[in-house]
Design a protein around this motif. Structure first.
Motif, PDB file in Angstrom:
ATOM      1  N   ARG A   2      33.083  45.651  43.925  1.00 46.95           N
ATOM      2  CA  ARG A   2      34.065  46.563  44.525  1.00 46.95           C
ATOM      3  C   ARG A   2      35.480  46.031  44.336  1.00 46.95           C
ATOM      4  NH1 ARG A   2      36.272  46.114  49.343  1.00 46.95           N
ATOM      5  NH2 ARG A   2      34.617  44.748  50.111  1.00 46.95           N
ATOM      6  N   LEU A   3      35.679  44.738  44.569  1.00 47.25           N
ATOM      7  CA  LEU A   3      37.015  44.169  44.418  1.00 47.25           C
ATOM      8  C   LEU A   3      37.450  44.098  42.956  1.00 47.25           C
ATOM      9  CD1 LEU A   3      36.724  43.579  47.439  1.00 47.25           C
ATOM     10  CD2 LEU A   3      37.801  41.373  47.026  1.00 47.25           C
ATOM     11  N   ILE A   4      36.492  43.927  42.038  1.00 49.12           N
ATOM     12  CA  ILE A   4      36.834  43.994  40.612  1.00 49.12           C
ATOM     13  C   ILE A   4      37.383  45.376  40.282  1.00 49.12           C
ATOM     14  CG2 ILE A   4      35.871  44.051  38.287  1.00 49.12           C
ATOM     15  CD1 ILE A   4      33.979  41.805  39.114  1.00 49.12           C
ATOM     16  N   GLU A   5      36.718  46.413  40.789  1.00 46.14           N
ATOM     17  CA  GLU A   5      37.166  47.781  40.540  1.00 46.14           C
ATOM     18  C   GLU A   5      38.529  48.045  41.165  1.00 46.14           C
ATOM     19  OE1 GLU A   5      34.111  50.325  41.957  1.00 46.14           O
ATOM     20  OE2 GLU A   5      32.653  49.738  40.415  1.00 46.14           O
ATOM     21  N   GLU A   6      38.829  47.334  42.270  1.00 49.77           N
ATOM     22  CA  GLU A   6      40.122  47.512  42.933  1.00 49.77           C
ATOM     23  C   GLU A   6      41.226  46.704  42.267  1.00 49.77           C
ATOM     24  OE1 GLU A   6      39.554  46.534  47.024  1.00 49.77           O
ATOM     25  OE2 GLU A   6      38.189  48.209  47.408  1.00 49.77           O
ATOM     26  N   GLY A   7      40.880  45.922  41.245  1.00 46.35           N
ATOM     27  CA  GLY A   7      41.876  45.171  40.513  1.00 46.35           C
ATOM     28  C   GLY A   7      42.295  43.870  41.161  1.00 46.35           C
ATOM     29  N   LYS A   8      41.461  43.292  42.009  1.00 46.99           N
ATOM     30  CA  LYS A   8      41.793  42.035  42.674  1.00 46.99           C
ATOM     31  C   LYS A   8      41.631  40.859  41.725  1.00 46.99           C
ATOM     32  CE  LYS A   8      42.384  44.096  46.658  1.00 46.99           C
ATOM     33  NZ  LYS A   8      43.731  44.238  47.271  1.00 46.99           N
ATOM     34  N   LEU A  57      25.533  35.385  40.485  1.00 45.96           N
ATOM     35  CA  LEU A  57      26.950  35.045  40.479  1.00 45.96           C
ATOM     36  C   LEU A  57      27.384  34.565  39.097  1.00 45.96           C
ATOM     37  CD1 LEU A  57      29.657  34.569  41.867  1.00 45.96           C
ATOM     38  CD2 LEU A  57      28.779  32.352  42.665  1.00 45.96           C
ATOM     39  N   ALA A  58      26.546  33.774  38.446  1.00 49.65           N
ATOM     40  CA  ALA A  58      26.872  33.315  37.097  1.00 49.65           C
ATOM     41  C   ALA A  58      27.053  34.500  36.150  1.00 49.65           C
ATOM     42  CB  ALA A  58      25.777  32.380  36.579  1.00 49.65           C
ATOM     43  N   GLY A  59      26.204  35.498  36.278  1.00 49.27           N
ATOM     44  CA  GLY A  59      26.346  36.691  35.456  1.00 49.27           C
ATOM     45  C   GLY A  59      27.655  37.416  35.711  1.00 49.27           C
ATOM     46  N   LEU A  60      28.029  37.501  36.986  1.00 48.30           N
ATOM     47  CA  LEU A  60      29.280  38.172  37.314  1.00 48.30           C
ATOM     48  C   LEU A  60      30.485  37.366  36.842  1.00 48.30           C
ATOM     49  CD1 LEU A  60      30.261  40.754  38.731  1.00 48.30           C
ATOM     50  CD2 LEU A  60      30.641  39.370  40.773  1.00 48.30           C
ATOM     51  N   LEU A  61      30.399  36.048  36.915  1.00 42.11           N
ATOM     52  CA  LEU A  61      31.489  35.212  36.412  1.00 42.11           C
ATOM     53  C   LEU A  61      31.688  35.424  34.914  1.00 42.11           C
ATOM     54  CD1 LEU A  61      30.732  31.888  38.332  1.00 42.11           C
ATOM     55  CD2 LEU A  61      32.664  33.428  38.736  1.00 42.11           C
ATOM     56  N   THR A  62      30.595  35.580  34.192  1.00 40.26           N
ATOM     57  CA  THR A  62      30.689  35.866  32.761  1.00 40.26           C
ATOM     58  C   THR A  62      31.420  37.184  32.524  1.00 40.26           C
ATOM     59  OG1 THR A  62      28.633  34.658  32.311  1.00 40.26           O
ATOM     60  CG2 THR A  62      29.358  36.247  30.652  1.00 40.26           C
ATOM     61  N   GLU A  89      35.086  38.017  30.633  1.00 35.82           N
ATOM     62  CA  GLU A  89      35.249  39.054  29.621  1.00 35.82           C
ATOM     63  C   GLU A  89      36.360  40.024  29.998  1.00 35.82           C
ATOM     64  OE1 GLU A  89      31.367  40.712  29.485  1.00 35.82           O
ATOM     65  OE2 GLU A  89      30.514  39.082  28.276  1.00 35.82           O
ATOM     66  N   LEU A  90      36.577  40.209  31.294  1.00 33.99           N
ATOM     67  CA  LEU A  90      37.635  41.100  31.776  1.00 33.99           C
ATOM     68  C   LEU A  90      38.992  40.398  31.841  1.00 33.99           C
ATOM     69  CD1 LEU A  90      35.695  42.852  34.684  1.00 33.99           C
ATOM     70  CD2 LEU A  90      36.428  43.921  32.534  1.00 33.99           C
ATOM     71  N   GLY A  91      39.003  39.116  31.545  1.00 38.25           N
ATOM     72  CA  GLY A  91      40.248  38.376  31.584  1.00 38.25           C
ATOM     73  C   GLY A  91      40.664  37.921  32.969  1.00 38.25           C
ATOM     74  N   LEU A  92      39.744  37.913  33.913  1.00 38.14           N
ATOM     75  CA  LEU A  92      40.063  37.515  35.285  1.00 38.14           C
ATOM     76  C   LEU A  92      40.040  35.997  35.455  1.00 38.14           C
ATOM     77  CD1 LEU A  92      38.016  40.234  37.192  1.00 38.14           C
ATOM     78  CD2 LEU A  92      40.508  40.048  37.055  1.00 38.14           C
ATOM     79  N   LEU A  93      39.379  35.302  34.562  1.00 40.10           N
ATOM     80  CA  LEU A  93      39.363  33.841  34.563  1.00 40.10           C
ATOM     81  C   LEU A  93      38.951  33.357  33.181  1.00 40.10           C
ATOM     82  CD1 LEU A  93      36.103  33.070  34.632  1.00 40.10           C
ATOM     83  CD2 LEU A  93      36.367  33.525  37.067  1.00 40.10           C
ATOM     84  N   ARG A  94      39.138  32.064  32.940  1.00 38.31           N
ATOM     85  CA  ARG A  94      38.734  31.477  31.671  1.00 38.31           C
ATOM     86  C   ARG A  94      38.080  30.132  31.950  1.00 38.31           C
ATOM     87  NH1 ARG A  94      43.246  31.206  29.603  1.00 38.31           N
ATOM     88  NH2 ARG A  94      43.700  28.966  29.705  1.00 38.31           N
TER      89      ARG A  94
END
Length: 248
Positions: free
Chosen positions: A117-123, A176-181, A185-190
């Motif tokens: 949900r927070l990913i969709e909200e752009g957090k 969680l590991a899957g979501l971190l991946t 890919e979305l550029g939210l972390l590296r």
């Protein structure tokens, strides 16, 4: 009604709220040796005819603890006859273990949904993971803190359902590991060199569970703030290597 956080192994703390399953058979065989396979068939839906039973069981264990309750007492508190409760569970421990597993699975679903949900909200990454940990682990701690039998229930969970807690921890960390991946890919972390999604997920969950075990205990209303701090430290670090080594 469940542990604040596991000790030594990667068990997952689980809030005490008994829930339901949609098992098709009229009687669910919840013997310890069959429990894991049975509960893997549980439907993660919050609208079951057994929700009223779930709420009553939750209140019964929270209000009276584990040791002082018999199946007869548990049945009365739930508004059932002893025979009716035995129709679902052959012992108090089976009901307790089933409750732990179901709530753990439900909390995992809720935590992952909060993250998406927070990913969709752009957090940002820290806010996303903080919310996930607060839903997954913070709510556990807050609910447990409301019970006068919190310490006993925490101990009983470790004694009677450690295997369930470990399995829940492994499951959540994999998700969680899957979501971190996906977040990378979305550029939210590296990921830094040498860091994998799995190792980062492990560190983040360890940090959240360790926060729940902090001494002195963290006030429940401050847990989310502390999660935010530990997650920031894990993701971005709090110090760099010094230029000089200490003299021997």
């Amino acid at each position: 009604m469940f542990p604040i956080a596991p000790r030594a192994v990667n068990g997952a703390g689980m809030a005490w709220r008994f829930a339901h399953s949609h098992c098709p058979a009229p009687r669910v065989n919840l013997a310890p040796e069959n429990l894991m396979n049975t509960c893997n068939m549980v439907s993660m839906t919050a609208s079951s005819p057994r929700d009223p039973l779930a709420t009553r069981l939750e209140r019964a264990f929270n209000d009276h603890g584990y040791e002082q309750l018999s199946m007869v007492g548990l049945a009365k508190l739930c508004g059932f006859t002893r025979r009716a409760l035995y129709h679902h569970f052959s012992s108090k421990e089976e009901a307790f273990r089933f409750a732990l597993r179901w709530r753990g699975e439900l909390n995992i679903v809720a935590g992952m949904a909060a993250g998406r949900r927070l990913i969709e909200e752009g957090k940002g990454a820290v806010d996303i993971i903080t919310e996930m940990m607060d839903v997954r682990y913070g709510e556990t701690r807050r609910q447990l803190g409301l019970s006068p039998h919190a310490l006993e229930l925490n101990d009983q969970a470790f004694r009677r359902a450690r295997d369930i807690m470990v399995e829940a921890a492994v499951d959540y960390q994999a998700k969680l590991a899957g979501l971190l991946t996906e977040m990378e890919e979305l550029g939210l972390l590296r990921f830094k060199p040498g860091t994998t999604p799995e190792s980062l997920a492990q560190s983040l969950c360890d940090g959240a569970r360790g926060t729940n075990q902090s001494l002195p205990p963290i006030p429940p209303d401050q847990l989310k703030t502390r999660y935010h701090k530990i997650i920031t430290a894990i993701l971005f670090g709090s110090a760099e290597p010094g230029k000089h080594r200490a003299q021997p």
